[in-house]
Scaffold this motif. Structure first.
Motif, PDB file in Angstrom:
ATOM      1  N   ASN A 223      37.485  47.395  25.802  1.00 43.57           N
ATOM      2  CA  ASN A 223      37.351  48.551  26.684  1.00 43.57           C
ATOM      3  C   ASN A 223      37.295  48.144  28.153  1.00 43.57           C
ATOM      4  N   GLU A 224      36.986  46.883  28.426  1.00 41.63           N
ATOM      5  CA  GLU A 224      36.966  46.408  29.815  1.00 41.63           C
ATOM      6  C   GLU A 224      38.370  46.415  30.432  1.00 41.63           C
ATOM      7  N   VAL A 225      39.386  46.316  29.571  1.00 44.01           N
ATOM      8  CA  VAL A 225      40.762  46.278  30.068  1.00 44.01           C
ATOM      9  C   VAL A 225      41.572  47.464  29.528  1.00 44.01           C
ATOM     10  N   GLN A 226      40.873  48.534  29.172  1.00 43.58           N
ATOM     11  CA  GLN A 226      41.502  49.764  28.682  1.00 43.58           C
ATOM     12  C   GLN A 226      40.802  50.960  29.305  1.00 43.58           C
ATOM     13  N   LYS A 227      41.560  51.849  29.894  1.00 40.59           N
ATOM     14  CA  LYS A 227      40.967  52.994  30.590  1.00 40.59           C
ATOM     15  C   LYS A 227      40.818  54.226  29.706  1.00 40.59           C
ATOM     16  N   PHE A 228      41.597  54.282  28.620  1.00 42.26           N
ATOM     17  CA  PHE A 228      41.624  55.497  27.814  1.00 42.26           C
ATOM     18  C   PHE A 228      41.501  55.185  26.313  1.00 42.26           C
ATOM     19  N   MET A 229      40.737  55.997  25.603  1.00 38.47           N
ATOM     20  CA  MET A 229      40.627  55.887  24.148  1.00 38.47           C
ATOM     21  C   MET A 229      40.784  57.267  23.526  1.00 38.47           C
ATOM     22  N   THR A 230      41.582  57.344  22.469  1.00 41.37           N
ATOM     23  CA  THR A 230      41.778  58.594  21.734  1.00 41.37           C
ATOM     24  C   THR A 230      41.296  58.412  20.300  1.00 41.37           C
ATOM     25  N   LEU A 231      40.461  59.346  19.845  1.00 45.20           N
ATOM     26  CA  LEU A 231      39.890  59.262  18.498  1.00 45.20           C
ATOM     27  C   LEU A 231      40.911  59.787  17.483  1.00 45.20           C
ATOM     28  N   THR A 232      41.862  58.930  17.166  1.00 41.35           N
ATOM     29  CA  THR A 232      42.951  59.310  16.260  1.00 41.35           C
ATOM     30  C   THR A 232      42.565  59.188  14.792  1.00 41.35           C
ATOM     31  N   ARG A 233      41.718  58.223  14.446  1.00 38.32           N
ATOM     32  CA  ARG A 233      41.306  57.985  13.051  1.00 38.32           C
ATOM     33  C   ARG A 233      42.540  57.939  12.129  1.00 38.32           C
ATOM     34  N   HIS A 234      43.582  57.284  12.620  1.00 38.33           N
ATOM     35  CA  HIS A 234      44.868  57.302  11.911  1.00 38.33           C
ATOM     36  C   HIS A 234      44.861  56.472  10.633  1.00 38.33           C
ATOM     37  N   THR A 235      44.019  55.451  10.584  1.00 36.10           N
ATOM     38  CA  THR A 235      43.937  54.596   9.395  1.00 36.10           C
ATOM     39  C   THR A 235      42.500  54.148   9.206  1.00 36.10           C
ATOM     40  N   TYR A 236      42.094  54.056   7.945  1.00 39.34           N
ATOM     41  CA  TYR A 236      40.785  53.488   7.618  1.00 39.34           C
ATOM     42  C   TYR A 236      41.010  52.131   6.973  1.00 39.34           C
ATOM     43  N   ALA A 279      29.654  55.564  15.588  1.00 42.18           N
ATOM     44  CA  ALA A 279      29.384  56.602  16.589  1.00 42.18           C
ATOM     45  C   ALA A 279      28.717  56.009  17.829  1.00 42.18           C
ATOM     46  N   LYS A 280      27.835  55.053  17.618  1.00 41.42           N
ATOM     47  CA  LYS A 280      27.140  54.410  18.735  1.00 41.42           C
ATOM     48  C   LYS A 280      28.128  53.678  19.636  1.00 41.42           C
ATOM     49  N   ALA A 281      29.100  53.011  19.029  1.00 44.61           N
ATOM     50  CA  ALA A 281      30.094  52.267  19.812  1.00 44.61           C
ATOM     51  C   ALA A 281      30.935  53.207  20.665  1.00 44.61           C
ATOM     52  N   ILE A 282      31.330  54.354  20.100  1.00 45.98           N
ATOM     53  CA  ILE A 282      32.115  55.329  20.864  1.00 45.98           C
ATOM     54  C   ILE A 282      31.323  55.806  22.081  1.00 45.98           C
ATOM     55  N   GLU A 283      30.043  56.066  21.886  1.00 46.23           N
ATOM     56  CA  GLU A 283      29.188  56.506  22.988  1.00 46.23           C
ATOM     57  C   GLU A 283      29.089  55.434  24.072  1.00 46.23           C
ATOM     58  N   GLU A 284      28.941  54.179  23.655  1.00 43.01           N
ATOM     59  CA  GLU A 284      28.807  53.091  24.618  1.00 43.01           C
ATOM     60  C   GLU A 284      30.105  52.861  25.386  1.00 43.01           C
ATOM     61  N   ILE A 285      31.225  53.006  24.703  1.00 36.72           N
ATOM     62  CA  ILE A 285      32.526  52.839  25.364  1.00 36.72           C
ATOM     63  C   ILE A 285      32.709  53.917  26.426  1.00 36.72           C
ATOM     64  N   ALA A 286      32.338  55.154  26.090  1.00 35.36           N
ATOM     65  CA  ALA A 286      32.446  56.254  27.048  1.00 35.36           C
ATOM     66  C   ALA A 286      31.500  56.049  28.226  1.00 35.36           C
ATOM     67  N   ALA A 287      30.287  55.611  27.923  1.00 34.33           N
ATOM     68  CA  ALA A 287      29.288  55.404  28.980  1.00 34.33           C
ATOM     69  C   ALA A 287      29.702  54.296  29.941  1.00 34.33           C
ATOM     70  N   ALA A 288      30.490  53.344  29.445  1.00 31.93           N
ATOM     71  CA  ALA A 288      30.933  52.222  30.279  1.00 31.93           C
ATOM     72  C   ALA A 288      32.130  52.582  31.159  1.00 31.93           C
ATOM     73  N   GLY A 289      32.653  53.801  31.005  1.00 29.85           N
ATOM     74  CA  GLY A 289      33.704  54.257  31.912  1.00 29.85           C
ATOM     75  C   GLY A 289      35.050  54.567  31.313  1.00 29.85           C
ATOM     76  N   THR A 290      35.220  54.320  30.017  1.00 27.56           N
ATOM     77  CA  THR A 290      36.496  54.643  29.372  1.00 27.56           C
ATOM     78  C   THR A 290      36.554  56.138  29.077  1.00 27.56           C
ATOM     79  N   THR A 291      37.668  56.775  29.381  1.00 28.21           N
ATOM     80  CA  THR A 291      37.862  58.189  29.079  1.00 28.21           C
ATOM     81  C   THR A 291      38.163  58.346  27.594  1.00 28.21           C
ATOM     82  N   VAL A 292      37.315  59.081  26.890  1.00 34.41           N
ATOM     83  CA  VAL A 292      37.461  59.263  25.442  1.00 34.41           C
ATOM     84  C   VAL A 292      37.964  60.673  25.147  1.00 34.41           C
ATOM     85  N   THR A 293      39.070  60.743  24.401  1.00 39.64           N
ATOM     86  CA  THR A 293      39.704  62.018  24.067  1.00 39.64           C
ATOM     87  C   THR A 293      39.597  62.294  22.574  1.00 39.64           C
ATOM     88  N   THR A 294      39.173  63.514  22.237  1.00 44.40           N
ATOM     89  CA  THR A 294      39.156  63.967  20.844  1.00 44.40           C
ATOM     90  C   THR A 294      40.348  64.882  20.630  1.00 44.40           C
TER      91      THR A 294
END
Length: 337
Positions: A223-236, A279-294
């Motif tokens: 996430n330090e080198v990524q500005k955007f994250m999308t919660l695709t859940r495309h594969t488990y 869920a905790k990791a998603i919250e931390e990534i968002a808090a660190a500045g990455t834009t998270v899209t659902t």
């Protein structure tokens, strides 16, 4: 998870029935346990938990040394080392086994699993046993199935709010054909690459993005080198814990039983840790500045439609009996909700 718990209880009862003389046959030895996981990730924490369990069960006679972050090579290099009897153990994305046993590609079908309980039903049931048999023929012993989790998409260029936003992005993917086909179908330029190389590739702009479960993204600091994250859940991703069959056959039965029991116990710990961490990791990534899209539900449907052909093509390559059993297992798991 219920089936796995039963296996653990059965193993514990069997251990109590071993004569004391037999238990004394545990020999002093050191086992190397490799993975591509980052230090602090649920994967590596699971490895260290396994090492603790083995030390306790063996009375300190068996030491498990953990080598994370690809220290002994990437996943596919580890597989070769296992098959050749050079390395004792590794744990990795189960879908990577498709190069050895094609039916494993079924686990990476887009949007196959809706939740982890469905994956547990598949991996702890008859399908998981069939997969283990297929790898046994490839000089690999399956000790247990772990979890990497639901994969999410990140990139450094722009927010991905619709499937059309993926067009033209260079996305690092797992070294497995189905991931290449999946992301090319979504409009990306898919680039296969070992996980230990991903951070540098993102930092230098060799690729624009990647896809991994949130805990893996966070512990590898992607996430330090990524500005955007999308919660695709495309594969488990289920994970497979492997032991070198040539080296496994050199162990005494008591040692094999001890390691098998420890692997199942560690699997329970690791899966739960992974799920608690997501869920905790998603919250931390968002808090660190990455834009998270659902994604909106209708957009998820578009993702499914875009990858439908890939899912059908890979399912058609698999053993029809395994596909049938997989679908039946999923149906029962969904009925049991």
């Amino acid at each position: 998870m219920r089936n796995l718990t039963k296996m653990l209880l059965a193993g514990a009862v069997a251990a109590l029935m071993l004569p004391m003389a037999a238990q004394a046959e545990i020999h002093e030895q050191t086992l190397r346990f490799a993975s591509a996981g980052s230090e602090g990730s649920p994967l590596v924490q699971g490895q260290r938990k396994f090492a603790e369990i083995v030390k306790e069960k063996s009375g300190g006679k068996i030491e498990v040394k953990v080598f994370p972050a690809g220290q002994l090579g990437g996943d596919m290099q580890a597989v070769s080392s296992l098959q050749g009897g050079v390395l004792q153990m590794s744990v990795m994305n189960a879908g990577l086994m498709a190069s050895l046993a094609p039916d494993f590609a079924l686990l990476d079908l887009p949007f196959l699993f809706e939740n982890p309980k469905e994956a547990d039903a598949v991996m702890d049931g008859e399908v998981g046993k069939i997969f283990a048999q297929q790898l046994d023929a490839k000089n690999l012993v399956v000790l247990s199935y772990w979890e990497l989790g639901f994969r999410q998409l990140t990139n450094s260029r722009h927010a991905v709010e619709t499937v059309d936003d993926i067009a033209g992005l260079k996305i690092r993917v797992v070294q497995s054909p189905i991931y290449l086909d999946m992301f090319n179908a979504l409009g990306a330029n898919a680039v296969p690459m070992p996980f230990p190389e991903v951070y540098t590739a993102l930092e230098t702009g060799t690729v624009d993005g990647q896809e991994n479960p949130a805990p893996s993204i966070l512990t590898a600091k992607l996430n330090e080198v990524q500005k955007f994250m999308t919660l695709t859940r495309h594969t488990y991703n289920p994970m497979v814990m492997l032991y070198s069959k040539p080296l496994w056959n050199k162990l005494d039965p008591e040692e094999q039983q001890l390691l098998s029991e420890a692997a199942l116990e560690a699997a329970l710990f690791q899966r739960q840790l992974s799920r608690d961490s997501d869920a905790k990791a998603i919250e931390e990534i968002a808090a660190a500045g990455t834009t998270v899209t659902t994604l909106a539900p209708e957009e998820v449907a578009r993702f499914r439609e875009k990858t439908k052909g890939v899912a059908e093509a890979y399912a058609a390559k698999a053993d029809p009996a395994v596909v049938k059993l997989l679908n039946e297992t999923l149906a029962k798991a969904r009925e049991a909700k």
